[in-house]
Design a protein around this motif. Structure first.
Motif, PDB file in Angstrom:
ATOM      1  N   PRO A 173       1.113  -1.193   0.269  1.00 52.40           N
ATOM      2  CA  PRO A 173      -0.110  -0.306   0.188  1.00 52.40           C
ATOM      3  C   PRO A 173       0.977   1.109   0.081  1.00 52.40           C
ATOM      4  O   PRO A 173       2.230   1.358   0.913  1.00 52.40           O
ATOM      5  CB  PRO A 173      -0.654  -0.097   1.343  1.00 52.40           C
ATOM      6  CG  PRO A 173      -0.570  -1.621   1.763  1.00 52.40           C
ATOM      7  CD  PRO A 173       0.411  -2.281   1.231  1.00 52.40           C
ATOM      8  N   PHE A 174       0.377   2.533  -0.335  1.00 57.15           N
ATOM      9  CA  PHE A 174       0.579   3.676  -0.587  1.00 57.15           C
ATOM     10  C   PHE A 174       1.106   3.946   0.885  1.00 57.15           C
ATOM     11  O   PHE A 174      -0.881   4.082   2.041  1.00 57.15           O
ATOM     12  CB  PHE A 174       0.270   4.707  -0.961  1.00 57.15           C
ATOM     13  CG  PHE A 174       0.431   4.488  -2.797  1.00 57.15           C
ATOM     14  CD1 PHE A 174      -0.141   4.080  -3.716  1.00 57.15           C
ATOM     15  CD2 PHE A 174       1.710   5.052  -3.313  1.00 57.15           C
ATOM     16  CE1 PHE A 174      -0.031   3.944  -4.781  1.00 57.15           C
ATOM     17  CE2 PHE A 174       2.150   5.068  -4.212  1.00 57.15           C
ATOM     18  CZ  PHE A 174       1.194   4.631  -5.611  1.00 57.15           C
ATOM     19  N   ILE A 175       1.623   4.583   2.123  1.00 55.37           N
ATOM     20  CA  ILE A 175       1.398   5.125   2.863  1.00 55.37           C
ATOM     21  C   ILE A 175       1.892   6.053   3.106  1.00 55.37           C
ATOM     22  O   ILE A 175       2.903   6.356   2.751  1.00 55.37           O
ATOM     23  CB  ILE A 175       1.642   4.109   3.781  1.00 55.37           C
ATOM     24  CG1 ILE A 175       3.793   3.786   4.176  1.00 55.37           C
ATOM     25  CG2 ILE A 175       1.227   2.400   3.828  1.00 55.37           C
ATOM     26  CD1 ILE A 175       4.088   2.740   5.019  1.00 55.37           C
ATOM     27  N   ASP A 176       1.547   7.215   4.526  1.00 55.14           N
ATOM     28  CA  ASP A 176       2.399   8.117   4.664  1.00 55.14           C
ATOM     29  C   ASP A 176       2.721   8.132   6.326  1.00 55.14           C
ATOM     30  O   ASP A 176       3.078   6.759   6.222  1.00 55.14           O
ATOM     31  CB  ASP A 176       0.751   9.263   5.109  1.00 55.14           C
ATOM     32  CG  ASP A 176      -0.006   8.948   6.201  1.00 55.14           C
ATOM     33  OD1 ASP A 176      -1.116   9.285   6.083  1.00 55.14           O
ATOM     34  OD2 ASP A 176       0.668   7.850   7.022  1.00 55.14           O
ATOM     35  N   GLU A 177       3.476   9.089   6.380  1.00 51.34           N
ATOM     36  CA  GLU A 177       4.975   8.983   7.603  1.00 51.34           C
ATOM     37  C   GLU A 177       3.572   8.093   9.085  1.00 51.34           C
ATOM     38  O   GLU A 177       4.211   7.931   9.672  1.00 51.34           O
ATOM     39  CB  GLU A 177       5.297   9.943   8.332  1.00 51.34           C
ATOM     40  CG  GLU A 177       4.545  11.042   9.874  1.00 51.34           C
ATOM     41  CD  GLU A 177       3.531  11.722   8.375  1.00 51.34           C
ATOM     42  OE1 GLU A 177       3.542  11.313   6.558  1.00 51.34           O
ATOM     43  OE2 GLU A 177       2.887  12.633   8.765  1.00 51.34           O
ATOM     44  N   SER A 178       2.371   8.192   8.755  1.00 54.45           N
ATOM     45  CA  SER A 178       1.787   7.538   9.811  1.00 54.45           C
ATOM     46  C   SER A 178       1.579   5.994   9.613  1.00 54.45           C
ATOM     47  O   SER A 178       1.012   5.231  10.728  1.00 54.45           O
ATOM     48  CB  SER A 178       0.671   7.913  10.345  1.00 54.45           C
ATOM     49  OG  SER A 178      -0.610   7.912   9.641  1.00 54.45           O
ATOM     50  N   LEU A 179       2.099   5.506   8.875  1.00 54.87           N
ATOM     51  CA  LEU A 179       1.741   4.007   8.161  1.00 54.87           C
ATOM     52  C   LEU A 179      -0.163   4.121   8.009  1.00 54.87           C
ATOM     53  O   LEU A 179      -0.563   3.127   7.634  1.00 54.87           O
ATOM     54  CB  LEU A 179       2.137   3.366   9.177  1.00 54.87           C
ATOM     55  CG  LEU A 179       3.452   3.392   9.580  1.00 54.87           C
ATOM     56  CD1 LEU A 179       4.475   2.476  10.144  1.00 54.87           C
ATOM     57  CD2 LEU A 179       4.765   3.564   8.017  1.00 54.87           C
ATOM     58  N   GLU A 180      -0.564   5.171   7.862  1.00 55.69           N
ATOM     59  CA  GLU A 180      -1.952   5.181   7.068  1.00 55.69           C
ATOM     60  C   GLU A 180      -2.054   5.228   5.500  1.00 55.69           C
ATOM     61  O   GLU A 180      -1.892   5.815   5.210  1.00 55.69           O
ATOM     62  CB  GLU A 180      -2.387   6.348   7.886  1.00 55.69           C
ATOM     63  CG  GLU A 180      -4.370   6.318   7.609  1.00 55.69           C
ATOM     64  CD  GLU A 180      -4.397   7.224   7.608  1.00 55.69           C
ATOM     65  OE1 GLU A 180      -3.699   8.458   8.189  1.00 55.69           O
ATOM     66  OE2 GLU A 180      -6.245   7.119   8.839  1.00 55.69           O
ATOM     67  N   THR A 181      -2.742   3.937   5.479  1.00 54.54           N
ATOM     68  CA  THR A 181      -3.333   4.154   3.945  1.00 54.54           C
ATOM     69  C   THR A 181      -3.587   5.056   3.054  1.00 54.54           C
ATOM     70  O   THR A 181      -3.899   6.197   4.119  1.00 54.54           O
ATOM     71  CB  THR A 181      -3.858   2.595   4.002  1.00 54.54           C
ATOM     72  OG1 THR A 181      -5.447   2.309   3.708  1.00 54.54           O
ATOM     73  CG2 THR A 181      -3.323   1.359   3.530  1.00 54.54           C
ATOM     74  N   ASN A 182      -3.834   5.283   1.798  1.00 48.66           N
ATOM     75  CA  ASN A 182      -5.033   5.936   1.939  1.00 48.66           C
ATOM     76  C   ASN A 182      -6.643   6.108   2.157  1.00 48.66           C
ATOM     77  O   ASN A 182      -7.391   7.054   2.211  1.00 48.66           O
ATOM     78  CB  ASN A 182      -5.157   6.091  -0.594  1.00 48.66           C
ATOM     79  CG  ASN A 182      -5.655   4.840  -0.285  1.00 48.66           C
ATOM     80  OD1 ASN A 182      -5.455   3.227  -0.122  1.00 48.66           O
ATOM     81  ND2 ASN A 182      -6.964   4.196  -0.941  1.00 48.66           N
ATOM     82  N   ILE A 183      -6.594   4.936   2.749  1.00 43.63           N
ATOM     83  CA  ILE A 183      -8.168   5.017   3.619  1.00 43.63           C
ATOM     84  C   ILE A 183      -7.736   5.157   4.931  1.00 43.63           C
ATOM     85  O   ILE A 183      -7.116   4.619   5.639  1.00 43.63           O
ATOM     86  CB  ILE A 183      -9.183   3.519   3.599  1.00 43.63           C
ATOM     87  CG1 ILE A 183      -8.579   3.608   2.863  1.00 43.63           C
ATOM     88  CG2 ILE A 183     -10.147   3.634   4.064  1.00 43.63           C
ATOM     89  CD1 ILE A 183     -10.201   2.309   1.740  1.00 43.63           C
ATOM     90  N   GLU A 184      -8.629   6.364   5.139  1.00 44.17           N
ATOM     91  CA  GLU A 184      -8.693   6.432   6.626  1.00 44.17           C
ATOM     92  C   GLU A 184      -8.804   6.068   7.544  1.00 44.17           C
ATOM     93  O   GLU A 184     -10.146   5.317   8.317  1.00 44.17           O
ATOM     94  CB  GLU A 184      -9.391   7.899   7.066  1.00 44.17           C
ATOM     95  CG  GLU A 184      -9.172   9.399   6.826  1.00 44.17           C
ATOM     96  CD  GLU A 184      -9.053  10.111   7.045  1.00 44.17           C
ATOM     97  OE1 GLU A 184     -10.651  10.921   7.250  1.00 44.17           O
ATOM     98  OE2 GLU A 184      -8.423  10.994   8.283  1.00 44.17           O
TER      99      GLU A 184
END
Lengths: 425, 145
Positions: free
Chosen positions: A278-289
């Protein structure tokens, strides 16, 4: 009848266990771990070799020893566990559908989900290996399970395709158990596993390694009888006339790991084709909140310690989300792999949120650099941040802890892309 | 006549794996070059005169949910003792339940090193899925034999 949870962690390996433990520590009440195997631990119970824990515990442990610490912690907390239970669907609204022999069909609803499903091995058909299709072709991890857990010897004379760590470690294991490993064959011109494994798994046992070689085809009627190996050129094409027949009864494939994201796809999670995760941000959240991901399901790790760290981070942030204390704010910046970098994670950072935090940057180079390198984060014009390493190899993931503050103070308000590249010093 | 030999080694003390070249005269190490730290020097000195490895393997378990339990050496053992250790461990069978950190063999070959378990194996009870060591009966998963 639907059951409600604050957090559902899919996968009871090192990533999932760390996420559940950390979520509990952060005050979540109802945390559930769902594992399809009959025991927790993921792949670690079959990794009986040492080399685990150098970062987290500053010790050198075998795989089962390392993961038992987390399994014990999960069992001594009030984290709920479902074993022998297969999740077959998840939705973007965080519904989880699972099934097991003991409890049948189950419908679950979570406030947050952590995806920790790990990875699978690349198979023979995926590498399109020509030749006959007899029995006796296994992936290295399958043999590891058969030998170390089930107590079977799957063959007597082996050829290993791929110089990854799993292949080399199994070459040693099989030799200790009385088999003959005839050859290890690697298509790249460099070792794809750790050098120390070349010494203690191949050199120690006089197992020959041929770089820039591949298995051209499999020969055998009901059982593998031989493989034909050949040299390859720079473009990895077989060089005619270099073929050699090696008699064997088993072919071991150690040709790569693929993050297992069928469930992620079903939930609408966007996947990166480079990592397979998955694409993740720095908090390891994916595109789905509210859906987070950690461990090998995101990108393949070589040190389980970094998987545990990612698990902790995902668990902490999933807890914050479930408690209503976390939301994405402001613009996001895309981190892209630049020159000499195969992949970089996380894919996104939220500059307005990361001010006081640190970010775990993970990257891999796409070829070996045996001398000092510089890792540069650049926007379209300038170098924003720079780090140096004494060397860099594809087999060893580079992990950099960077301060959010250091990142955002050097970027413009219009910056939406940061390139991560590696240069020779 | 001098007995000097040049040997190339890859150090295994850390993942870097420095390629070290060493010149040996009999048992004496004359020169070590190519390492970036002291660990490499230590490694060469040990590897030339007393090469040792940690061994991780399994021993059999009787009456457990799995037929094997992983074990390891509490310290690296001399390389030339490895085949003897493996042969000896083939004769070992533990009774379930097996706990972690259990000493399987104490003071192996008088080296002051033990063989200990690195995991647990619970005792098999009637409700557990049957595992016959010679066949894998997928169809009879929940039958008691």
């Amino acid at each position: 009848m639907i059951r409600y949870y604050d957090l559902i962690v899919i996968g009871g390996g090192p990533a999932g266990l760390a996420a559940a433990i950390e979520a509990k520590k952060n005050g979540l009440e109802k945390v559930l771990v769902i594992e399809r195997d009959r025991n927790l631990g993921g792949i670690l119970p079959q990794c009986i070799h040492n080399g685990f824990g150098s970062v987290i515990f500053k010790k050198d442990y075998p795989g089962p020893y390392y993961v038992k610490k987390f399994i014990d912690e999960v069992y001594s907390s009030d984290i709920e566990i479902l074993l022998d239970t297969m999740v077959f669907d998840i939705t973007s609204s965080k519904k989880v559908y699972a099934s097991s022999c003991d409890h049948g069909y189950q419908e679950l609803q979570a406030k947050a989900i952590v995806l920790a499903m790990g990875c699978r091995e690349r198979t023979r058909s995926q590498i399109r290996l020509p030749g006959a299709r007899p029995s006796g072709i296994f992936t290295a991890g399958t043999v590891q399970r058969l030998v170390n857990i089930e107590g079977y010897m799957p063959g007597k004379k082996f050829v290993v395709l791929g110089s990854g760590d799993i292949g080399m470690i199994m070459a040693r294991r099989l030799t200790l158990e009385g088999a003959k490993v005839e050859r290890v064959v690697e298509v790249m011109p460099f070792l794809t596993g750790l050098r120390r494994n070349y010494v203690q798994c191949l050199e120690d046992f006089n197992i020959r390694l041929d770089l820039h070689h591949t298995v051209k085809r499999v020969i055998g009627k009901n059982r593998v009888e031989a493989v034909e190996v050949a040299k390859v050129d720079e473009s990895l094409n077989v060089l005619q006339g270099t073929e050699e027949l090696i008699e064997c009864d088993t072919l071991l494939l150690s040709v790569g790991l693929i993050p297992e994201n069928e469930l992620s796809k079903r939930a609408g999670v966007d996947l990166d084709t480079i990592t397979g995760g998955p694409f993740i941000d720095e908090s390891l959240e994916t595109n789905i909140e509210g859906i987070f991901a950690c461990g090998n399901v995101v990108n393949i790790h070589d040190l389980v310690d970094y998987v545990t760290q990612a698990g902790y981070l995902a668990g902490k942030n999933a807890a914050l989300f479930a408690q209503g204390k976390k939301s994405r704010r402001g613009r996001k910046i895309r981190l892209l792999n630049g020159e000499n970098v195969h992949n970089v994670v996380p894919h996104f950072v939220y500059p307005d949120v990361i001010k006081n935090d640190s970010i775990m940057l993970q990257l891999r180079v796409n070829k070996p650099f045996e001398n000092k390198i510089r890792i540069q984060l650049t926007d379209s014009k300038n170098v924003i941040l720079e780090y140096s390493e004494k060397y860099a190899r594809p087999a060893e993931m580079i992990v950099i802890k960077l301060q959010g503050n250091d990142l955002i103070k050097n970027i413009t308000s219009s910056c939406d892309k940061i390139l991560v590249r590696v240069m020779e010093e | 006549m001098s007995n000097k030999i040049k040997r190339k080694l890859i150090c295994i003390r850390c993942p870097r794996g420095c390629e070290i070249e060493t010149t040996i005269d009999g048992y004496a190490i004359e020169e070590i070059k190519g390492n970036i730290c002291k660990l490499g020097e230590e490694y060469v000195k040990n590897e030339i005169n007393d090469p040792r490895r940690i061994i991780t393997t399994t021993v059999r378990v009787k009456g457990g949910i799995y037929p094997l339990v992983p074990v390891w050496t509490t310290a690296p053992i001399p390389k030339d003792k490895i085949p003897g250790l493996i042969k000896l461990l083939r004769t070992v069978e533990l009774d379930a339940p097996v706990e972690i950190d259990k000493v399987v063999i104490k003071n192996i070959f008088e080296l002051g090193i033990d063989i200990v378990t690195s995991s647990t194996v619970a005792k098999k009870n009637e409700n557990q899925i049957q595992r016959n060591n010679n066949t894998m009966n997928f169809n009879n998963k929940h039958h008691n034999k």
